[in-house]
Structure formats: C-alpha cells, structure tokens
Design a protein around this motif. Structure first.
Motif, PDB file in Angstrom:
ATOM      1  N   GLY B 100      68.116  18.899  36.599  1.00 50.53           N
ATOM      2  CA  GLY B 100      68.558  18.588  37.959  1.00 50.53           C
ATOM      3  C   GLY B 100      69.490  17.399  38.012  1.00 50.53           C
ATOM      4  O   GLY B 100      69.953  17.005  39.068  1.00 50.53           O
ATOM      5  N   ASP B 101      69.759  16.817  36.869  1.00 50.96           N
ATOM      6  CA  ASP B 101      70.607  15.629  36.848  1.00 50.96           C
ATOM      7  C   ASP B 101      71.689  15.811  35.787  1.00 50.96           C
ATOM      8  O   ASP B 101      71.411  16.229  34.669  1.00 50.96           O
ATOM      9  CB  ASP B 101      69.763  14.386  36.531  1.00 50.96           C
ATOM     10  CG  ASP B 101      70.367  13.125  37.124  1.00 50.96           C
ATOM     11  OD1 ASP B 101      71.597  12.980  37.055  1.00 50.96           O
ATOM     12  OD2 ASP B 101      69.609  12.291  37.639  1.00 50.96           O
ATOM     13  N   MET B 102      72.924  15.511  36.196  1.00 54.43           N
ATOM     14  CA  MET B 102      74.047  15.715  35.270  1.00 54.43           C
ATOM     15  C   MET B 102      74.603  14.387  34.765  1.00 54.43           C
ATOM     16  O   MET B 102      75.569  14.373  34.020  1.00 54.43           O
ATOM     17  CB  MET B 102      75.198  16.426  35.992  1.00 54.43           C
ATOM     18  CG  MET B 102      74.823  17.679  36.720  1.00 54.43           C
ATOM     19  SD  MET B 102      74.468  19.012  35.574  1.00 54.43           S
ATOM     20  CE  MET B 102      76.114  19.389  35.002  1.00 54.43           C
ATOM     21  N   HIS B 103      74.050  13.285  35.196  1.00 55.03           N
ATOM     22  CA  HIS B 103      74.643  11.993  34.882  1.00 55.03           C
ATOM     23  C   HIS B 103      74.262  11.556  33.476  1.00 55.03           C
ATOM     24  O   HIS B 103      73.095  11.570  33.123  1.00 55.03           O
ATOM     25  CB  HIS B 103      74.182  10.950  35.899  1.00 55.03           C
ATOM     26  CG  HIS B 103      74.565  11.313  37.298  1.00 55.03           C
ATOM     27  ND1 HIS B 103      73.792  12.126  38.071  1.00 55.03           N
ATOM     28  CD2 HIS B 103      75.642  10.990  38.037  1.00 55.03           C
ATOM     29  CE1 HIS B 103      74.377  12.287  39.254  1.00 55.03           C
ATOM     30  NE2 HIS B 103      75.512  11.609  39.259  1.00 55.03           N
ATOM     31  N   ASP B 104      75.217  11.150  32.719  1.00 56.05           N
ATOM     32  CA  ASP B 104      74.878  10.810  31.335  1.00 56.05           C
ATOM     33  C   ASP B 104      75.616   9.590  30.785  1.00 56.05           C
ATOM     34  O   ASP B 104      75.579   9.352  29.586  1.00 56.05           O
ATOM     35  CB  ASP B 104      75.119  12.026  30.426  1.00 56.05           C
ATOM     36  CG  ASP B 104      76.585  12.409  30.325  1.00 56.05           C
ATOM     37  OD1 ASP B 104      77.387  11.882  31.113  1.00 56.05           O
ATOM     38  OD2 ASP B 104      76.918  13.225  29.455  1.00 56.05           O
ATOM     39  N   ILE B 105      76.262   8.838  31.645  1.00 53.44           N
ATOM     40  CA  ILE B 105      77.010   7.683  31.130  1.00 53.44           C
ATOM     41  C   ILE B 105      76.048   6.680  30.483  1.00 53.44           C
ATOM     42  O   ILE B 105      76.256   6.238  29.359  1.00 53.44           O
ATOM     43  CB  ILE B 105      77.850   7.034  32.247  1.00 53.44           C
ATOM     44  CG1 ILE B 105      78.951   8.012  32.695  1.00 53.44           C
ATOM     45  CG2 ILE B 105      78.466   5.724  31.761  1.00 53.44           C
ATOM     46  CD1 ILE B 105      79.754   7.552  33.901  1.00 53.44           C
ATOM     47  N   GLY B 106      74.974   6.369  31.175  1.00 53.33           N
ATOM     48  CA  GLY B 106      73.995   5.417  30.636  1.00 53.33           C
ATOM     49  C   GLY B 106      73.336   5.947  29.378  1.00 53.33           C
ATOM     50  O   GLY B 106      73.144   5.213  28.401  1.00 53.33           O
ATOM     51  N   LYS B 107      73.004   7.225  29.416  1.00 48.58           N
ATOM     52  CA  LYS B 107      72.385   7.848  28.234  1.00 48.58           C
ATOM     53  C   LYS B 107      73.316   7.759  27.026  1.00 48.58           C
ATOM     54  O   LYS B 107      72.879   7.469  25.913  1.00 48.58           O
ATOM     55  CB  LYS B 107      72.039   9.308  28.527  1.00 48.58           C
ATOM     56  CG  LYS B 107      71.579  10.085  27.294  1.00 48.58           C
ATOM     57  CD  LYS B 107      71.398  11.556  27.584  1.00 48.58           C
ATOM     58  CE  LYS B 107      72.665  12.289  27.862  1.00 48.58           C
ATOM     59  NZ  LYS B 107      73.504  12.651  26.744  1.00 48.58           N
ATOM     60  N   ASN B 108      74.599   8.013  27.250  1.00 47.16           N
ATOM     61  CA  ASN B 108      75.557   7.971  26.140  1.00 47.16           C
ATOM     62  C   ASN B 108      75.690   6.561  25.560  1.00 47.16           C
ATOM     63  O   ASN B 108      75.855   6.389  24.358  1.00 47.16           O
ATOM     64  CB  ASN B 108      76.928   8.478  26.591  1.00 47.16           C
ATOM     65  CG  ASN B 108      76.883   9.951  26.960  1.00 47.16           C
ATOM     66  OD1 ASN B 108      75.922  10.641  26.627  1.00 47.16           O
ATOM     67  ND2 ASN B 108      77.893  10.420  27.666  1.00 47.16           N
TER      68      ASN B 108
END
Lengths: 222, 214
Positions: B100-108
């Motif tokens: 449900g979440d597409m955000h990945d800047i922090g994860k990257n």
C-alpha cells in the motif's frame, strides 16, 4: 461534536489558497492563525511553533488544525484548556486528495511525486533541492543521485485542488519534469477534507483531543 | 600513513576526490589489516557526521544518497587490503516498503548506508505484501528485517507482516526494525517490531548494536 462560534482555525500557509476556498464554500468566518511554511522539514520546530500558538488561544474553544501529520509534528501537542480537532491525514497531500484511502490508492497506481501551487511557491521542494545539489556536487553527480532517489517515480502529480488554475503551473513544472524524467499528471483533488474540518461533524476521519489531553498515536492508527 | 581525521572530515564534507586520493595512496602503501580496519572506521565516522549535518538541516536527502555511494566506493577500494575481514559480512538484512506504500527514498538511503556498513541487503522493493516478506525471510533467514512506509496506512501492513511471520514461526531469532514517517515507540509496540527509526543513519546504528558491533 461540531464547530461553535469562537473556535479558531490554525493553518499552514502552504495550503492557504485551499483553506480560503474551503472557507468561502462553507461560509466559515472563523478567525485563522497562520503558521509560516517550511517548518515541517524540522518537525520539532513546527511542534514548538504550534504549541506557542495554541497556548495563546482563548480558553474553552476548539482549535481546528488545518495540518496533516507532518512528520510527527503534531504528536505530543498539548490541548491545554482547549479542544483540538485534527484531520487524520499523512500530510497536506493527503489533506488535498480527500482521504488517506484516496492517497493510498493513488500511490499504488501512479508512482507519483506530488506538488501543489502552495508547495511550489512556499516550500523547499524537490526542485530547490535538486538545484542546490547541482550547485554543490555538479550536474553529473546530481543526476546520478536523483536517478537513485526517484528510481521508482514515474509522474509529477499536480494536484487540482480547485483553488487555482492547475494549467498555470505548466510553465514552471515543464523543466522539473524534463530534468527529473517524470511525466506530468493532473491528479484530481479538492478541499472537501478541509470543508469537513471547518463544519464538522468530526467523524472517524478526525481526532478530537479534549482539554487536558495530548495528541497521541490515535492520529495515526485506525 | 593516512591521516584518519582528514579522511573522516572528507567523508563528512562529501569530498569524493579527496577521499579517493587518500585511499589510493593508503592502499598503495601496503597497509596492515588492522590499519585497513581503522580506515574503514574513520569512513564510517564521517558518515555519522553526514547524518548529523542532515539533522541540522545543512544537508538534504540527495546528500545522504551521495554519502552512501561514496562510502560504498570507499569500501570497494579498501577491500583488497582488508584481508580476511573483507570477506566477513556484518549480517543479512531483508528490506522492503510495505503493501500500500510506494515511497522508498528513505528505504534506499538506509539500504546504501547498511551496505556501506558491511551488511548484505536484500531489497524486495516497494508495495510488498506479507507473503513476499515471509517468503524471503524463509529463504534467507536474515538477522534483521527492515520494513518501511511513509503513509499512516502502512502501519497496518507492517503489523500484518509481523503477524504473518509469527504464524510461520519466523519471527523469533530475527530482529525487526521499522522506518518511515509515521513510526513512534507506540507504533513499534503496536506493530510488534523491535525498533523504529525516522533516520537512516540511526537505523544502521541500531542494527550494529544488535550485532554488538558499535
């Protein structure tokens, strides 16, 4: 629970145009305490600033918070002698898309980086950061960094909130889109969430913190 | 002999050319494994400076990503002189942005910093359901599972993922860290994770503490 005379709206400048539209549509004449843009980047500063404003409000009223969750900035705010009404919104993007469900379903389908006119005008946005990065690290490195950063993003989503002509932003966003390799997408939004904040009733999409209470995780959960 | 303070400062200042020059010279000098280890530590200390400057608002997200890349490159240069230590991985992390979440800047950013710290990171990507996490954990038996999300709805996805891991008997013996915008101590407890962070560099430090390394 609903709005009563004497209640006050506390709002972020970044969504100023949208709040004014919502007030016009609902005929709301409540006073607005404006908080300057940009503070959300340092949530602790925003929290401190909001607490100062809240502490200065009259006793017994409700403060209607025209804010999203804003990086945990609202967490820990003390209601004091007032009631706080807080929309359950991740951030102002969710606030302008209408609901958390709307945000989530859009995110799933679109891989979109969202912008509004308020963000372009008032906030340190992705374009400002990109140019800052170019100035410090050069274009080649910056492009490599942003390729990693925005690897999954496909669209630059301009939210059509109804508070401005979204087409008028094209001239400003064309360069952003071309440089970052994002395709423009107009995303339908609006001010209905803000209208509900202004009029009540405050249903499950809002959290009401009673006098003496503190904003806790119930803003996030459920 | 390499000036480790200068190296640390150069990493903190993201001065890629200077770092490269210092490390090239260091590697050519035929250093001992111990010296190589100290040099790696100096680089990681510089990474800590980067995190602090980000907290102060002097660095931005792009700088964190750049720092991760610089550190990875630095470790590659140092590998030949690190001897046995270069082969020893710090641990294994399975990582992903939840359903449900597409955000990945922090994860990257976390990924690049964790890799720079010596972890083997398996990144599932974005919008990953519990089944995908369970399958990967079953396959790799990682030391750590990292789940990320910035929307508040992602909290429920994190919780259901932990529950699915428990149902499969995979939760014990593995640490779970959650990261993103909506995470707090209360949320950590609700989800059933071991730690939470909103800061990638801090997240890596937490992982290192679990391994008893930092």
């Amino acid at each position: 629970m609903s709005v009563t005379a004497g209640d006050v709206v506390v709002a972020c400048r970044t969504i100023g145009a949208e709040l004014e539209l919502a007030m016009a549509r609902t005929g709301s004449t409540l006073p607005v305490v404006w908080v300057e843009s940009g503070l959300h980047a340092r949530p602790a500063s925003l929290r401190e600033r909001l607490q100062e404003e809240l502490d200065g409000l009259p006793d017994g009223i409700a403060a209607l918070m025209a804010f999203g969750f804003c990086g945990k900035a609202l967490l820990g705010l003390r209601a004091g002698t007032r009631r706080l009404v807080i929309p359950k919104a991740d951030d102002c993007i969710t606030l302008l898309l209408g609901s958390r469900r709307a945000r989530s379903s859009l995110s799933e389908s679109s891989r979109t980086y969202f912008l509004t006119k308020g963000w372009l005008d008032n906030e340190r946005n992705i374009w400002g950061e990109y140019n800052d990065c170019v100035a410090r690290h050069g274009r080649k490195r910056t492009d490599a960094i942003y390729k990693m950063m925005l690897g999954h993003y496909r669209h630059l989503g301009l939210i059509d909130t109804g508070a401005y002509d979204v087409h008028s932003l094209y001239g400003r966003t064309a360069e952003i889109e071309a440089t970052l390799g994002l395709a423009r997408r107009i995303v339908p939004g609006g001010v209905s969430f803000l209208e509900r904040l202004l009029t009540g009733p405050w249903d499950g999409e809002f959290v009401v913190v009673e006098p003496g209470g503190t904003v806790d995780e119930s803003v996030l959960l459920g | 002999m390499i000036d480790l303070d200068v190296l640390t400062r150069s990493v903190g200042e993201l001065d890629e050319d200077k770092i490269q020059g210092l490390l090239d010279e260091f590697v050519k000098s035929g250093p001992s494994e111990e010296d190589a280890q100290r040099t790696v530590a100096a680089c990681q200390k510089g990474m800590g400076m980067v995190g602090e400057l980000f907290e102060k608002g002097e660095y931005f997200v792009g700088d964190l990503i750049y720092a991760g890349a610089i550190l990875s490159d630095a470790l590659n240069v140092l590998k030949p002189v690190m001897g046995a230590a270069s082969g020893a991985k710090t641990g294994t992390i399975v990582l992903g942005t939840v359903q449900g979440d597409m955000h990945d800047i922090g994860k990257n950013i976390f990924k690049s910093m964790a890799e720079a710290a010596g972890y083997e990171v398996h990144d599932l990507g974005i919008d990953q359901g519990a089944a995908a996490f369970v399958a990967k954990v079953k396959e790799l038996k990682p030391d750590i599972l990292g789940m990320s999300g910035i929307l508040t709805l992602s909290i429920e996805s994190m919780k259901s993922t932990v529950e699915a891991l428990k149902a499969e008997g995979l939760r014990d013996g593995m640490k779970v860290i959650i990261g993103g915008n909506p995470v707090t101590e209360e949320v950590r407890a609700y989800v059933g994770a071991d730690a939470y962070t909103t800061n990638a560099a801090e997240g890596v430090k937490i992982c290192q503490r679990w391994g008893g390394l930092s």
